[in-house]
Design an enzyme around this catalytic site. Sequence first.
Site, PDB file in Angstrom:
ATOM      1  N   CYS A   1      -0.717 -23.559 -28.639  1.00  8.36           N
ATOM      2  CA  CYS A   1       0.511 -22.866 -29.039  1.00  8.36           C
ATOM      3  C   CYS A   1       1.735 -23.518 -28.377  1.00  8.36           C
ATOM      4  O   CYS A   1       2.134 -24.606 -28.760  1.00  8.36           O
ATOM      5  CB  CYS A   1       0.394 -21.377 -28.750  1.00  8.36           C
ATOM      6  SG  CYS A   1       1.598 -20.378 -29.657  1.00  8.36           S
TER       7      CYS A   1
ATOM      8  N   HIS B   1      -4.546 -19.690 -31.142  1.00 10.06           N
ATOM      9  CA  HIS B   1      -5.196 -19.374 -29.862  1.00 10.06           C
ATOM     10  C   HIS B   1      -6.725 -19.333 -30.021  1.00 10.06           C
ATOM     11  O   HIS B   1      -7.283 -18.316 -30.443  1.00 10.06           O
ATOM     12  CB  HIS B   1      -4.692 -18.029 -29.331  1.00 10.06           C
ATOM     13  CG  HIS B   1      -3.277 -18.058 -28.878  1.00 10.06           C
ATOM     14  ND1 HIS B   1      -2.908 -18.406 -27.596  1.00 10.06           N
ATOM     15  CD2 HIS B   1      -2.119 -17.816 -29.532  1.00 10.06           C
ATOM     16  CE1 HIS B   1      -1.597 -18.362 -27.477  1.00 10.06           C
ATOM     17  NE2 HIS B   1      -1.091 -18.010 -28.645  1.00 10.06           N
TER      18      HIS B   1
ATOM     19  N   GLU C   1      -8.829 -19.116 -27.676  1.00 14.40           N
ATOM     20  CA  GLU C   1      -9.427 -18.344 -26.584  1.00 14.40           C
ATOM     21  C   GLU C   1      -9.594 -16.865 -26.896  1.00 14.40           C
ATOM     22  O   GLU C   1     -10.346 -16.169 -26.203  1.00 14.40           O
ATOM     23  CB  GLU C   1      -8.593 -18.501 -25.300  1.00 14.40           C
ATOM     24  CG  GLU C   1      -7.229 -17.833 -25.329  1.00 14.40           C
ATOM     25  CD  GLU C   1      -6.114 -18.681 -25.915  1.00 14.40           C
ATOM     26  OE1 GLU C   1      -4.938 -18.408 -25.618  1.00 14.40           O
ATOM     27  OE2 GLU C   1      -6.423 -19.624 -26.669  1.00 14.40           O
TER      28      GLU C   1
ATOM     29  N   SER D   1     -17.339  -1.299   0.852  1.00 12.91           N
ATOM     30  CA  SER D   1     -16.935  -0.033   0.237  1.00 12.91           C
ATOM     31  C   SER D   1     -17.985   0.538  -0.702  1.00 12.91           C
ATOM     32  O   SER D   1     -17.928   1.703  -1.071  1.00 12.91           O
ATOM     33  CB  SER D   1     -15.645  -0.254  -0.559  1.00 12.91           C
ATOM     34  OG  SER D   1     -15.899  -1.062  -1.699  1.00 12.91           O
ATOM     35  N   GLY D   2     -18.940  -0.300  -1.119  1.00 12.72           N
ATOM     36  CA  GLY D   2     -19.904   0.136  -2.125  1.00 12.72           C
ATOM     37  C   GLY D   2     -19.473  -0.255  -3.524  1.00 12.72           C
ATOM     38  O   GLY D   2     -20.213  -0.056  -4.482  1.00 12.72           O
ATOM     39  N   GLY D   3     -18.269  -0.819  -3.660  1.00 11.48           N
ATOM     40  CA  GLY D   3     -17.824  -1.329  -4.944  1.00 11.48           C
ATOM     41  C   GLY D   3     -18.465  -2.668  -5.255  1.00 11.48           C
ATOM     42  O   GLY D   3     -19.143  -3.267  -4.413  1.00 11.48           O
ATOM     43  N   VAL D   4     -18.235  -3.165  -6.450  1.00 10.64           N
ATOM     44  CA  VAL D   4     -18.876  -4.404  -6.893  1.00 10.64           C
ATOM     45  C   VAL D   4     -18.485  -5.573  -5.986  1.00 10.64           C
ATOM     46  O   VAL D   4     -19.353  -6.302  -5.500  1.00 10.64           O
ATOM     47  CB  VAL D   4     -18.507  -4.718  -8.360  1.00 10.64           C
ATOM     48  CG1 VAL D   4     -19.131  -6.046  -8.792  1.00 10.64           C
ATOM     49  CG2 VAL D   4     -18.956  -3.599  -9.281  1.00 10.64           C
ATOM     50  N   ASP D   5     -17.195  -5.756  -5.754  1.00  8.65           N
ATOM     51  CA  ASP D   5     -16.723  -6.957  -5.061  1.00  8.65           C
ATOM     52  C   ASP D   5     -17.228  -7.029  -3.625  1.00  8.65           C
ATOM     53  O   ASP D   5     -17.785  -8.048  -3.199  1.00  8.65           O
ATOM     54  CB  ASP D   5     -15.192  -7.019  -5.081  1.00  8.65           C
ATOM     55  CG  ASP D   5     -14.633  -6.944  -6.486  1.00  8.65           C
ATOM     56  OD1 ASP D   5     -15.381  -7.246  -7.436  1.00  8.65           O
ATOM     57  OD2 ASP D   5     -13.456  -6.570  -6.641  1.00  8.65           O
ATOM     58  N   SER D   6     -17.032  -5.954  -2.861  1.00  5.47           N
ATOM     59  CA  SER D   6     -17.451  -5.996  -1.454  1.00  5.47           C
ATOM     60  C   SER D   6     -18.974  -6.044  -1.341  1.00  5.47           C
ATOM     61  O   SER D   6     -19.513  -6.648  -0.409  1.00  5.47           O
ATOM     62  CB  SER D   6     -16.896  -4.797  -0.683  1.00  5.47           C
ATOM     63  OG  SER D   6     -17.500  -3.589  -1.086  1.00  5.47           O
ATOM     64  N   SER D   7     -19.676  -5.445  -2.295  1.00  2.29           N
ATOM     65  CA  SER D   7     -21.143  -5.461  -2.255  1.00  2.29           C
ATOM     66  C   SER D   7     -21.695  -6.860  -2.506  1.00  2.29           C
ATOM     67  O   SER D   7     -22.619  -7.314  -1.823  1.00  2.29           O
ATOM     68  CB  SER D   7     -21.710  -4.487  -3.293  1.00  2.29           C
ATOM     69  OG  SER D   7     -21.359  -3.150  -2.978  1.00  2.29           O
TER      70      SER D   7
END
Length: 512
Positions: free
Chosen positions: A82, A169, A171, A223-229
Site C-alpha cells: 500500500c 493488504h 496480511e 501472577s498465574g497469567g499466561v505471560d508470567s507463567s
Amino acid sequence: MTKQMVLILDFGSQYTQLIAKSIRKLSVYCEIVPFNVSYEEVLSKDPKAIVLSGSPFSVTAENAPIPDKRIIELDIPILGICYGMQLLAHLNGAKVSKSSKKEYGYAKIKIENHDSIFAGMSDEEEIWMSHGDALEQLPAGFHRIAYTSNSPYAAIAHESKPLFALQFHPEVVHSVNGLTMLKNFVLNIAGLTPDWTPDSFIESTIRDIREFVGENQVILGLSGGVDSSVAAALLYKAIGDQLIPIFVDTGLLRKNEVEDVEQIFKDGFGMGLQTVRAGDIFLSRLAGITDPEKKRKIIGNAFIEIFDAEAKKHPTAKFLAQGTLYPDIIESVSFKGPSATIKSHHNVGGLPEKMNMKLVEPLRELFKDEVRAVGRTLGLPEHLVGRHPFPGPGLAVRIISDITPEKVAILQEIDHIFISELYANHLYDKTWQAFAVLLPIQSVGVMGDERTYENVCALRAVNSSDGMTADWTELPYEFLKRVSNRIINEVEGVNRVVYDISSKPPATIEWE
C-alpha cells in the site's frame, strides 16, 4: 546462532503487526522498526528481506514519512504494501496522486504474471484494498503483474531487481490467499529458512538466559497469567532453582486461583514457589474506595511494597524477570520517532528502578500466540496457556463500587459459574475474553413466595484480535439462560443477570 530475519519498516499502519504475525506464521523471524531507523542499525540487523508497511499518510504530503533512501537501495528483496508501494514508486521517480475513486474493502485482482509473488495462484484473487492514493504511471524499470477494475497498477515488480509492491493488504484475513503471497516473497524470493519455531526459540533463549544470568539468582513475579507463567517455565528450564518465583495473592483473584497456580508450579514443575497471602492488606486499603483509578493506584503501590519486601529476603539476587512481550516493546517507540511520547512497557511499574536489578525479559521477541505455543511446548496445561486476559488489579475493577470481602466472594462464584459453563459447552475458546461484573445496584425480585432486593451482575464476552477493538460475542440464548439460572439459584445475594452487548468502541472491554 544469529537468526535470519525479515525487517518491517513501520509507517504507521494499523496492520503492521499483522504483517509480522503473518510472516512469523511461516516460521520466519521478523522485527518491526520505525521508518526512520538509521541505515547503520538496519545493516547491523542484517535482514534478508525488507517489507515496507502501509500508512495513514500520503507519500505526497509535506510531512510524509520517508526512510533513508540507502535502505531501499540495499541489494535484498523488498516488498512494498500500500503506502510502501507508493513510496517505492515515488522514490523511483513515478508520480503518485489522489485516486479518482478511493478503494476500501473487498476487490478482485487480475493476475498477469505468476512467476514470482503470485506463484501457484489463480488468474483472479480476492483481496482487501485500503488506499486513497494511487500510481499514475509505472516507475522506471518496473512492470505490472496485477490490476483491478479500479487500479491499473494493483501489483508491480522490477525487471531485474527483487523489488515488489502491492496496492492491497495481503496480511489481512480478507485477502484470501494473502499468506501465500507473503510465503512466496519470504521463502521463495528471499530464500529464508523456516526455522523460527517454539523449539528453536526455547533452545536459543535458554542458552541466552544462562549466558546472561550466570550463577546468579533471578526473581520473578508470578501472577498465574499466561505471560508470567510461560516466563517462569522457560526460566526454570534454563536455570532451575536459581529462579525465585514470588506469587502475591491479592485476595482479588479468581476462585481457586491460588491453589491452581501452586498445583501447576509447585507440584507439577517442582519450583520453590513462594506464595504471599496478602488479601487482608489489599482489601483493607481498598475499603470505601470507589474511583477505579484510585483502586488501581492502591493495588499497584501495595503490590510493589509487598513484592519488594519479599525480594529483600534474597539480597544476593541480581536479576528481575518480567513477562514483557514484543507488542510492549514496539509500542514503546512511536513510528514518528524519538520525539514522540515513550510508553513504559514494564509489566510491574516501578520495580526495576526501585530494586536496582538487571532485567531479564525472555519473551520480549514474542507475540501472544507465540507465547502460548512456547507454553504448550514447555508442558504447561492448556487451561493456563489458553486462558483469557485478566486485569492486573483483578476483580477490584469488576466490582463497580467499593470493595468488600463479601462482594469479592460473590463475584468469584459468579465468574466461576460463567467460565466453567463456557468450558463445559465448548465455548471458551470461541471467545477472546469473558468475565462477570458486579454492579452497584440492587433490584427487586421474587424467590419462592418472598420479594427480594439483591445484587445485579453483568456477563461480558467479546471477540478481538488484540483488544484494541472488540465486538460482543453472540453466545447462544440457551447457554445464557442456563448460566443465568445457575447464578441466581446458586449465588446468594444475586437475583438478576444481564448480558452486555456493547462493542469497543464506543464502550471499553472492562467496565472500569
